[in-house]
Scaffold this motif. Structure first.
Motif, mmCIF file in Angstrom:
data_model
loop_
_atom_site.group_PDB
_atom_site.id
_atom_site.type_symbol
_atom_site.label_atom_id
_atom_site.label_comp_id
_atom_site.label_asym_id
_atom_site.label_seq_id
_atom_site.Cartn_x
_atom_site.Cartn_y
_atom_site.Cartn_z
ATOM 1 N N LEU A 20 37.006 13.865 119.581
ATOM 2 C CA LEU A 20 37.399 15.196 119.120
ATOM 3 C C LEU A 20 36.639 15.573 117.855
ATOM 4 O O LEU A 20 36.552 14.777 116.924
ATOM 5 C CB LEU A 20 38.907 15.230 118.835
ATOM 6 N N CYS A 21 36.121 16.776 117.848
ATOM 7 C CA CYS A 21 35.490 17.339 116.650
ATOM 8 C C CYS A 21 36.069 18.733 116.446
ATOM 9 O O CYS A 21 35.875 19.624 117.274
ATOM 10 C CB CYS A 21 33.978 17.387 116.823
ATOM 11 N N VAL A 22 36.828 18.912 115.382
ATOM 12 C CA VAL A 22 37.464 20.184 115.054
ATOM 13 C C VAL A 22 36.676 20.824 113.914
ATOM 14 O O VAL A 22 36.508 20.216 112.859
ATOM 15 C CB VAL A 22 38.942 19.984 114.633
ATOM 16 N N ILE A 23 36.201 22.051 114.145
ATOM 17 C CA ILE A 23 35.383 22.735 113.146
ATOM 18 C C ILE A 23 36.027 24.071 112.774
ATOM 19 O O ILE A 23 35.956 25.038 113.532
ATOM 20 C CB ILE A 23 33.962 22.982 113.683
ATOM 21 N N VAL A 29 31.770 25.488 103.074
ATOM 22 C CA VAL A 29 30.868 24.439 103.532
ATOM 23 C C VAL A 29 31.604 23.134 103.827
ATOM 24 O O VAL A 29 31.376 22.485 104.840
ATOM 25 C CB VAL A 29 29.750 24.198 102.489
ATOM 26 N N SER A 30 32.521 22.731 102.976
ATOM 27 C CA SER A 30 33.233 21.468 103.166
ATOM 28 C C SER A 30 34.453 21.664 104.063
ATOM 29 O O SER A 30 35.248 22.592 103.856
ATOM 30 C CB SER A 30 33.682 20.901 101.820
ATOM 31 N N VAL A 31 34.591 20.788 105.040
ATOM 32 C CA VAL A 31 35.749 20.865 105.941
ATOM 33 C C VAL A 31 36.584 19.581 105.877
ATOM 34 O O VAL A 31 37.491 19.390 106.684
ATOM 35 C CB VAL A 31 35.314 21.157 107.395
ATOM 36 N N SER A 32 36.320 18.729 104.907
ATOM 37 C CA SER A 32 36.976 17.424 104.855
ATOM 38 C C SER A 32 38.494 17.516 104.733
ATOM 39 O O SER A 32 39.208 16.685 105.305
ATOM 40 C CB SER A 32 36.397 16.558 103.737
ATOM 41 N N GLU A 43 47.909 10.111 113.081
ATOM 42 C CA GLU A 43 48.748 9.027 112.537
ATOM 43 C C GLU A 43 50.214 9.281 112.867
ATOM 44 O O GLU A 43 50.918 8.382 113.339
ATOM 45 C CB GLU A 43 48.547 8.931 111.021
ATOM 46 N N GLU A 44 50.677 10.493 112.627
ATOM 47 C CA GLU A 44 52.075 10.843 112.897
ATOM 48 C C GLU A 44 52.411 10.720 114.388
ATOM 49 O O GLU A 44 53.537 10.395 114.746
ATOM 50 C CB GLU A 44 52.365 12.271 112.432
ATOM 51 N N ALA A 45 51.424 10.961 115.250
ATOM 52 C CA ALA A 45 51.636 10.864 116.696
ATOM 53 C C ALA A 45 51.655 9.413 117.183
ATOM 54 O O ALA A 45 51.983 9.150 118.335
ATOM 55 C CB ALA A 45 50.553 11.652 117.434
ATOM 56 N N GLY A 46 51.279 8.483 116.310
ATOM 57 C CA GLY A 46 51.271 7.078 116.681
ATOM 58 C C GLY A 46 50.115 6.686 117.582
ATOM 59 O O GLY A 46 50.188 5.693 118.305
ATOM 60 N N LEU A 47 49.044 7.469 117.519
ATOM 61 C CA LEU A 47 47.874 7.207 118.363
ATOM 62 C C LEU A 47 46.892 6.292 117.655
ATOM 63 O O LEU A 47 46.820 6.269 116.424
ATOM 64 C CB LEU A 47 47.175 8.522 118.714
ATOM 65 N N SER A 48 46.117 5.559 118.441
ATOM 66 C CA SER A 48 45.006 4.788 117.889
ATOM 67 C C SER A 48 43.829 5.745 117.733
ATOM 68 O O SER A 48 43.531 6.507 118.653
ATOM 69 C CB SER A 48 44.605 3.657 118.838
ATOM 70 N N TYR A 49 43.175 5.702 116.583
ATOM 71 C CA TYR A 49 42.060 6.615 116.340
ATOM 72 C C TYR A 49 41.086 5.985 115.369
ATOM 73 O O TYR A 49 41.423 5.076 114.615
ATOM 74 C CB TYR A 49 42.559 7.970 115.819
ATOM 75 N N ARG A 50 39.857 6.498 115.415
ATOM 76 C CA ARG A 50 38.816 6.007 114.524
ATOM 77 C C ARG A 50 37.927 7.175 114.125
ATOM 78 O O ARG A 50 37.254 7.779 114.956
ATOM 79 C CB ARG A 50 37.995 4.924 115.228
ATOM 80 N N LEU A 51 37.928 7.499 112.854
ATOM 81 C CA LEU A 51 37.079 8.549 112.316
ATOM 82 C C LEU A 51 35.626 8.100 112.348
ATOM 83 O O LEU A 51 35.313 6.940 112.072
ATOM 84 C CB LEU A 51 37.492 8.850 110.867
ATOM 85 N N HIS A 52 34.719 9.001 112.706
ATOM 86 C CA HIS A 52 33.292 8.726 112.588
ATOM 87 C C HIS A 52 32.633 9.944 111.950
ATOM 88 O O HIS A 52 33.313 10.915 111.589
ATOM 89 C CB HIS A 52 32.664 8.321 113.930
ATOM 90 N N ALA A 53 31.354 9.919 111.760
ATOM 91 C CA ALA A 53 30.670 10.932 110.954
ATOM 92 C C ALA A 53 30.796 12.355 111.494
ATOM 93 O O ALA A 53 30.784 13.307 110.720
ATOM 94 C CB ALA A 53 29.188 10.570 110.805
ATOM 95 N N TYR A 54 30.931 12.513 112.811
ATOM 96 C CA TYR A 54 31.002 13.855 113.389
ATOM 97 C C TYR A 54 32.193 14.038 114.306
ATOM 98 O O TYR A 54 32.114 14.751 115.296
ATOM 99 C CB TYR A 54 29.696 14.188 114.129
ATOM 100 N N GLY A 55 33.297 13.388 113.982
ATOM 101 C CA GLY A 55 34.496 13.554 114.789
ATOM 102 C C GLY A 55 35.398 12.346 114.696
ATOM 103 O O GLY A 55 35.283 11.517 113.796
ATOM 104 N N THR A 56 36.286 12.256 115.669
ATOM 105 C CA THR A 56 37.257 11.173 115.713
ATOM 106 C C THR A 56 37.441 10.718 117.149
ATOM 107 O O THR A 56 37.619 11.543 118.044
ATOM 108 C CB THR A 56 38.624 11.646 115.153
ATOM 109 N N ASN A 57 37.397 9.411 117.370
ATOM 110 C CA ASN A 57 37.752 8.841 118.662
ATOM 111 C C ASN A 57 39.260 8.600 118.662
ATOM 112 O O ASN A 57 39.813 8.143 117.663
ATOM 113 C CB ASN A 57 37.037 7.518 118.919
#
Length: 114
Positions: A20-23, A29-32, A43-57
């Protein structure tokens, strides 16, 4: 019709690995801070996730992942973004269980064989 795999749980539960990449558009300029809010949703949904440079798995039950994606959009809109453009890639399989880490480990094993 092909029999349903034992990993598919007879259609009751389908796991997905998503990218997922939400823009948010028009927020500068900054969307952090918006990305951080989406990470909180996951996190609140209890899902496993991993942030990367252009989105999140993300990995988990299909419905939970889709609900979290919707919640990300809702929260980012609540933060003031009037427009959002997102990209979403999805992968499912029913022949066996596979996690994000399994996929990474498979590639790493092949790299280590050199």
């Amino acid at each position: 019709m092909k029999p349903i795999s034992k990993y598919f749980n007879e259609g009751l539960l389908m796991n997905v690995i998503a990218d997922l990449c939400v823009i948010p558009i028009g927020v500068g300029v900054s969307v952090s801070k918006y990305v951080a809010e989406c990470e909180r949703v996951l996190e609140e949904a209890g899902l496993s996730y991993r942030l990367h440079a252009y989105g999140t798995n993300i990995e988990g039950d299909w419905d939970k992942v889709m609900t979290a994606v919707k919640e990300c959009h809702e929260r980012v809109h609540q933060m003031g973004a009037e427009r959002i453009s997102s990209s979403l890639k999805l992968g499912t399989r029913i022949d066996r269980e596979q996690s994000m880490q399994d996929k990474i480990d498979s590639v790493q094993t092949k790299l280590d064989q050199r």
